[in-house]
Scaffold this motif. Structure first.
Motif, PDB file in Angstrom:
ATOM      1  N   TYR A 222       0.811  -1.123   0.107  1.00  0.00           N
ATOM      2  CA  TYR A 222       0.076  -0.041   0.061  1.00  0.00           C
ATOM      3  C   TYR A 222       0.865   1.291  -0.039  1.00  0.00           C
ATOM      4  O   TYR A 222       1.895   1.452   0.839  1.00  0.00           O
ATOM      5  CB  TYR A 222      -0.728  -0.126   1.178  1.00  0.00           C
ATOM      6  CG  TYR A 222      -2.193   1.038   1.404  1.00  0.00           C
ATOM      7  CD1 TYR A 222      -2.559   1.385   0.036  1.00  0.00           C
ATOM      8  CD2 TYR A 222      -2.668   1.009   2.442  1.00  0.00           C
ATOM      9  CE1 TYR A 222      -3.719   2.304   0.319  1.00  0.00           C
ATOM     10  CE2 TYR A 222      -3.898   1.836   2.565  1.00  0.00           C
ATOM     11  CZ  TYR A 222      -4.226   2.537   1.535  1.00  0.00           C
ATOM     12  OH  TYR A 222      -5.286   3.473   1.711  1.00  0.00           O
ATOM     13  N   SER A 223       0.618   2.090  -0.798  1.00  0.00           N
ATOM     14  CA  SER A 223       1.413   3.490  -0.943  1.00  0.00           C
ATOM     15  C   SER A 223       0.901   4.412  -1.923  1.00  0.00           C
ATOM     16  O   SER A 223      -0.054   4.267  -2.385  1.00  0.00           O
ATOM     17  CB  SER A 223       2.788   3.072  -1.358  1.00  0.00           C
ATOM     18  OG  SER A 223       3.986   4.189  -0.862  1.00  0.00           O
ATOM     19  N   MET A 248       9.982   3.579  -0.364  1.00  0.00           N
ATOM     20  CA  MET A 248       8.706   4.011   0.036  1.00  0.00           C
ATOM     21  C   MET A 248       8.126   3.310   1.386  1.00  0.00           C
ATOM     22  O   MET A 248       7.092   3.688   1.878  1.00  0.00           O
ATOM     23  CB  MET A 248       7.587   4.131  -0.997  1.00  0.00           C
ATOM     24  CG  MET A 248       7.808   5.143  -2.066  1.00  0.00           C
ATOM     25  SD  MET A 248       6.479   5.331  -3.213  1.00  0.00           S
ATOM     26  CE  MET A 248       6.405   3.731  -3.923  1.00  0.00           C
ATOM     27  N   LYS A 249       8.766   2.075   1.601  1.00  0.00           N
ATOM     28  CA  LYS A 249       8.317   1.374   2.845  1.00  0.00           C
ATOM     29  C   LYS A 249       6.820   1.023   2.503  1.00  0.00           C
ATOM     30  O   LYS A 249       6.099   1.403   3.260  1.00  0.00           O
ATOM     31  CB  LYS A 249       8.735   2.172   3.925  1.00  0.00           C
ATOM     32  CG  LYS A 249       9.991   2.323   4.195  1.00  0.00           C
ATOM     33  CD  LYS A 249      10.433   2.632   5.678  1.00  0.00           C
ATOM     34  CE  LYS A 249      12.006   2.625   5.892  1.00  0.00           C
ATOM     35  NZ  LYS A 249      13.001   3.368   5.195  1.00  0.00           N
ATOM     36  N   LEU A 255       3.870   0.024   7.494  1.00  0.00           N
ATOM     37  CA  LEU A 255       2.591   0.801   7.427  1.00  0.00           C
ATOM     38  C   LEU A 255       1.931   0.538   8.870  1.00  0.00           C
ATOM     39  O   LEU A 255       1.279   1.746   9.509  1.00  0.00           O
ATOM     40  CB  LEU A 255       1.528   0.287   6.378  1.00  0.00           C
ATOM     41  CG  LEU A 255       1.887   0.586   4.977  1.00  0.00           C
ATOM     42  CD1 LEU A 255       1.283  -0.013   3.931  1.00  0.00           C
ATOM     43  CD2 LEU A 255       2.058   1.923   4.774  1.00  0.00           C
ATOM     44  N   MET A 258       3.744   2.978  10.918  1.00  0.00           N
ATOM     45  CA  MET A 258       3.606   4.428  10.800  1.00  0.00           C
ATOM     46  C   MET A 258       1.980   4.882  11.097  1.00  0.00           C
ATOM     47  O   MET A 258       1.625   5.905  10.999  1.00  0.00           O
ATOM     48  CB  MET A 258       3.712   4.554   9.031  1.00  0.00           C
ATOM     49  CG  MET A 258       4.727   4.639   8.294  1.00  0.00           C
ATOM     50  SD  MET A 258       4.530   4.748   6.681  1.00  0.00           S
ATOM     51  CE  MET A 258       5.513   3.854   5.893  1.00  0.00           C
ATOM     52  N   VAL A 260      -0.733   3.670   9.645  1.00  0.00           N
ATOM     53  CA  VAL A 260      -1.538   3.935   8.490  1.00  0.00           C
ATOM     54  C   VAL A 260      -2.432   2.527   8.591  1.00  0.00           C
ATOM     55  O   VAL A 260      -3.804   2.780   8.115  1.00  0.00           O
ATOM     56  CB  VAL A 260      -0.913   3.916   7.287  1.00  0.00           C
ATOM     57  CG1 VAL A 260      -1.684   3.573   6.006  1.00  0.00           C
ATOM     58  CG2 VAL A 260      -0.057   5.157   7.090  1.00  0.00           C
ATOM     59  N   PHE A 310      -8.117   9.302  11.338  1.00  0.00           N
ATOM     60  CA  PHE A 310      -7.227   9.965  10.230  1.00  0.00           C
ATOM     61  C   PHE A 310      -6.302  11.319  10.216  1.00  0.00           C
ATOM     62  O   PHE A 310      -5.361  11.382   9.907  1.00  0.00           O
ATOM     63  CB  PHE A 310      -8.136   9.843   8.833  1.00  0.00           C
ATOM     64  CG  PHE A 310      -8.248   8.515   8.362  1.00  0.00           C
ATOM     65  CD1 PHE A 310      -7.546   8.227   7.409  1.00  0.00           C
ATOM     66  CD2 PHE A 310      -9.503   7.687   8.652  1.00  0.00           C
ATOM     67  CE1 PHE A 310      -7.560   6.880   6.734  1.00  0.00           C
ATOM     68  CE2 PHE A 310      -9.471   6.298   8.254  1.00  0.00           C
ATOM     69  CZ  PHE A 310      -8.634   6.094   7.334  1.00  0.00           C
ATOM     70  N   ARG A 312      -4.825  12.011  12.932  1.00  0.00           N
ATOM     71  CA  ARG A 312      -3.512  11.948  13.768  1.00  0.00           C
ATOM     72  C   ARG A 312      -2.588  11.143  12.705  1.00  0.00           C
ATOM     73  O   ARG A 312      -1.156  11.266  13.094  1.00  0.00           O
ATOM     74  CB  ARG A 312      -3.664  10.727  14.621  1.00  0.00           C
ATOM     75  CG  ARG A 312      -4.218  11.349  16.135  1.00  0.00           C
ATOM     76  CD  ARG A 312      -4.019  10.035  17.235  1.00  0.00           C
ATOM     77  NE  ARG A 312      -4.844   8.928  16.880  1.00  0.00           N
ATOM     78  CZ  ARG A 312      -6.098   8.528  17.226  1.00  0.00           C
ATOM     79  NH1 ARG A 312      -6.786   9.684  17.676  1.00  0.00           N
ATOM     80  NH2 ARG A 312      -6.547   7.455  16.758  1.00  0.00           N
ATOM     81  N   MET A 313      -2.859  10.966  11.402  1.00  0.00           N
ATOM     82  CA  MET A 313      -1.712  10.149  10.575  1.00  0.00           C
ATOM     83  C   MET A 313      -0.827  11.529   9.994  1.00  0.00           C
ATOM     84  O   MET A 313      -1.281  12.409   9.722  1.00  0.00           O
ATOM     85  CB  MET A 313      -2.616   9.454   9.321  1.00  0.00           C
ATOM     86  CG  MET A 313      -3.190   8.188   9.974  1.00  0.00           C
ATOM     87  SD  MET A 313      -3.830   7.571   8.517  1.00  0.00           S
ATOM     88  CE  MET A 313      -4.781   6.208   9.356  1.00  0.00           C
ATOM     89  N   GLY A 314       0.445  11.051  10.006  1.00  0.00           N
ATOM     90  CA  GLY A 314       1.583  11.839   9.428  1.00  0.00           C
ATOM     91  C   GLY A 314       2.375  12.270  10.682  1.00  0.00           C
ATOM     92  O   GLY A 314       2.123  12.218  11.870  1.00  0.00           O
ATOM     93  N   VAL A 315       3.711  12.706  10.108  1.00  0.00           N
ATOM     94  CA  VAL A 315       4.725  12.840  10.769  1.00  0.00           C
ATOM     95  C   VAL A 315       5.222  14.292  10.452  1.00  0.00           C
ATOM     96  O   VAL A 315       5.744  14.568   9.200  1.00  0.00           O
ATOM     97  CB  VAL A 315       5.855  11.929  10.579  1.00  0.00           C
ATOM     98  CG1 VAL A 315       6.905  12.237  11.510  1.00  0.00           C
ATOM     99  CG2 VAL A 315       5.291  10.696  11.011  1.00  0.00           C
ATOM    100  N   TRP A 316       5.693  15.149  11.402  1.00  0.00           N
ATOM    101  CA  TRP A 316       5.959  16.510  11.511  1.00  0.00           C
ATOM    102  C   TRP A 316       6.791  16.831  12.524  1.00  0.00           C
ATOM    103  O   TRP A 316       6.680  16.260  13.561  1.00  0.00           O
ATOM    104  CB  TRP A 316       4.919  17.421  10.999  1.00  0.00           C
ATOM    105  CG  TRP A 316       3.977  17.597  11.980  1.00  0.00           C
ATOM    106  CD1 TRP A 316       3.920  18.491  12.915  1.00  0.00           C
ATOM    107  CD2 TRP A 316       2.647  16.965  11.972  1.00  0.00           C
ATOM    108  NE1 TRP A 316       2.912  18.401  13.756  1.00  0.00           N
ATOM    109  CE2 TRP A 316       2.212  17.449  13.053  1.00  0.00           C
ATOM    110  CE3 TRP A 316       1.991  15.928  11.349  1.00  0.00           C
ATOM    111  CZ2 TRP A 316       0.737  17.024  13.718  1.00  0.00           C
ATOM    112  CZ3 TRP A 316       1.028  15.325  11.884  1.00  0.00           C
ATOM    113  CH2 TRP A 316       0.266  15.939  12.851  1.00  0.00           C
TER     114      TRP A 316
END
Lengths: 318, 341
Positions: A222-223, A248-249, A255, A258, A260, A310, A312-316
């Motif tokens: 999945y990507s 892309m892991k 996942l 991550m 996801v 959803f 919460r998803m993401g890294v920054w």
């Protein structure tokens, strides 16, 4: 394509061929090679375990696309006691790349939606290799809204190399169709369980991929883009897809880490293509378990949690 | 070869018709040489053929926000490198280059401002920053802008300029599509209007999420708007694409864009639309109230009128004095007696 063997499976297949040869030979000559056969079988088993416990991400992608891998309608046949397919988006056409219908899983009435691939050429073309046009997403949405109105949970099986990049698809609003589904699925007041069963490419996958629980079969990926697509753009050549898959892991473990997806479903040894029934049984058990948990949550709470999930998803960094 | 030499000094040979760097710009479409200052005054629209040059986020903010009103928020969010991604370059190097080139931390700027006196929340993408691609930070900043619009009850404007989702963050980028769309579900529930502006280009995962979900969708003339790239489509179907395919005019013809608006009229047009949604701007703040307080009030009136019943009626009664408040009074005069009966 029935005889398609991924490169890394070849040594195993070679041993299996020798075993078969010996068997045939011993039968014809009335000689016993049982000890040799046993030795080879043990060797094949070991080799398979070795290969399958050390699959690279790219090898997983290849398994996800194995032509004998079970597709949506195989799972429907193997896990549901009845299923009635619905056709058409009531706007333009029916899209055979997406299957949608109602049926019974265990003791639960569900709506099921899934990308559909095929094995023989004619059928492959009819199913457009599992690449939906906007009508596929709109048919899916029609079924979801129907399910919501009658408080039935929704199951989505994701297996697509991407939304179809065609002229008509653009004319009829591929982007709008996917965007609309993302919004409507986020607020659908019934449980949605999503399983990535093979190819999970980009917006074409996500278009039926928003849910309360996101599951993934062990040998699926999945990507944001296919490894080939990424390689063509960033590595200047789609032959570098194996590098892109690593970068892309795209594997289930990545996942899960991550955030996801929520859960990985183990496949029978040697992959789902070796044992459809066992894979379907695993899938069915997991789906029933997930749906039982979700059924206990009031719909407002369910939607709130889904949106939060959803969000919460993401890294920054900040 | 003597005879070949010029005897009398003639014209100085010009090596090339060199244009002093940065002072003149050639129009990509009509070839007209344009004086840069004048082009800028004309909002980067060709004075010859009305071709719309691409603009960066600063230019769009200057175009739409009332002067000095833009207050940026979440400007310090920046991308981590969750996948430790490396192609021909490291992702971290790409980010640093983009930052150095643009002076921005990411491909979108978000803030509060007024537009013709109307308070709004605005997110403006910037194509110069890695092709305006959407990774975690763009998704998060857009999501927070949507949250802010819900909290302050200000209308939301998102201006898209993006090649799509960012590959270097893998599935996390993909999830930003679901995330922003999910947040827009909350915005719709709160009945806050969302105006989506599509500029050149709006593509891929950006188009297939928030860009296509506006209550009103406005496109700039000639802007590329699509899901798949033309090269991929051409490869897939094995034939040339029709003239104007995936351009704003084409997309409008097929029913996915409400209107195409010349950039020079964009602000006016948005103002007209916003007034329909939230009522006219107050000419002057009635009292020297702190900015944060007066802003949401003005945006609130129509959006929440049916819910608030009596209180909204009172407020609009006060506002009937201003000439432009007519649609609102009419609305209340019909809804109010009904609810009280």
């Amino acid at each position: 394509m029935k005889n398609y063997v991924p490169e890394f499976e070849k040594p195993i297949v070679e041993i299996e061929r020798r075993i078969a040869e010996l068997r045939e030979y011993s039968a014809s000559k009335d000689l016993s090679f049982s000890r040799e056969i046993e030795r080879l079988e043990e060797k094949a088993r070991q080799l398979r375990q070795e290969v399958y416990s050390n699959l690279t991400r790219w090898q997983r992608v290849q398994l996800a696309r194995h032509p004998n891998r079970p597709y949506t309608l195989d799972y429907v046949r193997l896990m549901m006691s009845d299923f009635t397919e619905f056709h058409g988006d009531r706007l333009f056409a029916d899209d055979p790349a997406v299957v949608a219908g109602i049926g019974t899983l265990g003791a639960i009435s569900v709506a099921l939606i899934g990308h559909q691939k095929a094995r023989d050429t004619r059928e492959k073309i009819r199913r457009n290799f599992g690449m939906p046009n906007p009508e596929g997403y709109r048919k899916a949405l029609r079924l979801m809204k129907l399910a919501a109105r009658f408080s039935r949970p929704v199951l989505c099986l994701v297996d697509t190399p991407g939304a179809y990049p065609g002229l008509g698809a653009e004319e009829r609003g591929q982007a709008e169709a996917i965007a609309r589904n993302l919004l409507e699925m986020a607020r659908l007041p019934v449980p949605i369980v999503v399983v990535i069963i093979g190819d999970g490419a980009s917006g074409g996958a996500l278009g039926i991929g928003v849910g309360d629980r996101i599951l993934m079969l062990e040998n699926s990926w999945y990507s944001v883009i296919s490894p080939e697509g990424c390689a063509a753009i960033l590595y200047r050549d789609s032959a570098n897809a194996h590098i892109a898959a690593e970068s892309m892991k795209v594997a289930p473990e990545d996942l899960l880490e991550m955030g996801v997806i929520d859960r990985i479903l183990r496949e029978p040894e040697g992959g789902a293509h070796n044992d459809h029934a066992a894979t379907a049984a695993t899938l069915k058990a997991a789906l029933l378990e997930e749906m039982e948990k979700l059924a206990a949550i009031p719909s407002e709470e369910l939607v709130r949690r889904r949106i939060d999930k959803f969000a919460r998803m993401g890294v920054w960094t900040e | 070869m003597e005879w070949f030499k010029r005897v009398t000094p003639g014209l100085e040979a010009q090596t090339k018709k060199e244009l002093p760097d940065g002072l003149w710009i050639k129009c990509d479409r009509c070839g007209e040489i344009l004086y840069k200052k004048e082009l800028e005054r004309n909002r980067m629209v060709c004075t010859g053929c009305a071709f719309h040059f691409r603009m960066d986020s600063m230019q769009y903010i200057a175009l739409l926000a009332d002067e000095g009103s833009f207050e940026e928020f979440n400007e310090n969010l920046s991308s981590a490198d969750p996948l430790h991604f490396k192609d021909s370059k490291k992702y971290t190097d790409r980010l640093e280059e983009a930052m150095a080139k643009t002076g921005l931390k990411e491909a979108v700027r978000t803030g509060e401002c007024t537009l013709a006196g109307l308070p709004v929340v605005m997110a403006v993408m910037d194509f110069r920053f890695i092709g305006g691609s959407m990774g975690s930070v763009v998704g998060e900043k857009v999501s927070r802008a949507i949250d802010r619009a819900v909290e302050t009850r200000r209308p939301l404007i998102i201006l898209s300029a993006s090649g799509g989702a960012r590959m270097q963050e893998g599935a996390l980028s993909l999830m930003q599509m679901a995330k922003t769309a999910a947040k827009l579900a909350l915005l719709a529930e709160a009945r806050i209007p969302f105006i989506s502006i599509l500029t050149d280009p709006t593509a891929g995962g950006t188009t297939a999420s928030f860009s296509m979900l506006g209550d009103v969708i406005i496109a700039e003339p000639g802007a590329f708007i699509g899901f798949a790239g033309p090269r991929v489509i051409k490869q897939t179907i094995g034939q040339d694409l029709p003239e104007g395919f995936q351009r704003a005019e084409f997309v409008q013809e097929h029913g996915f864009v409400d209107m195409i608006v010349d950039r020079r009229q964009l602000k006016e047009q948005i103002e007209r639309i916003l007034v329909w949604f939230v009522g006219p701007a107050r000419k002057k703040p009635r009292r020297a109230a702190p900015k944060k307080k007066s802003a949401p009030e003005a945006a609130e009136t129509v959006a929440s009128a049916p819910k608030r019943g009596k209180a909204a009626g009172e407020k609009s009664a006060k506002r009937t004095g201003s000439s432009a408040a007519k649609p609102q009074t009419r609305k209340n005069s019909t809804t109010k007696p009904a609810s009280e009966a």
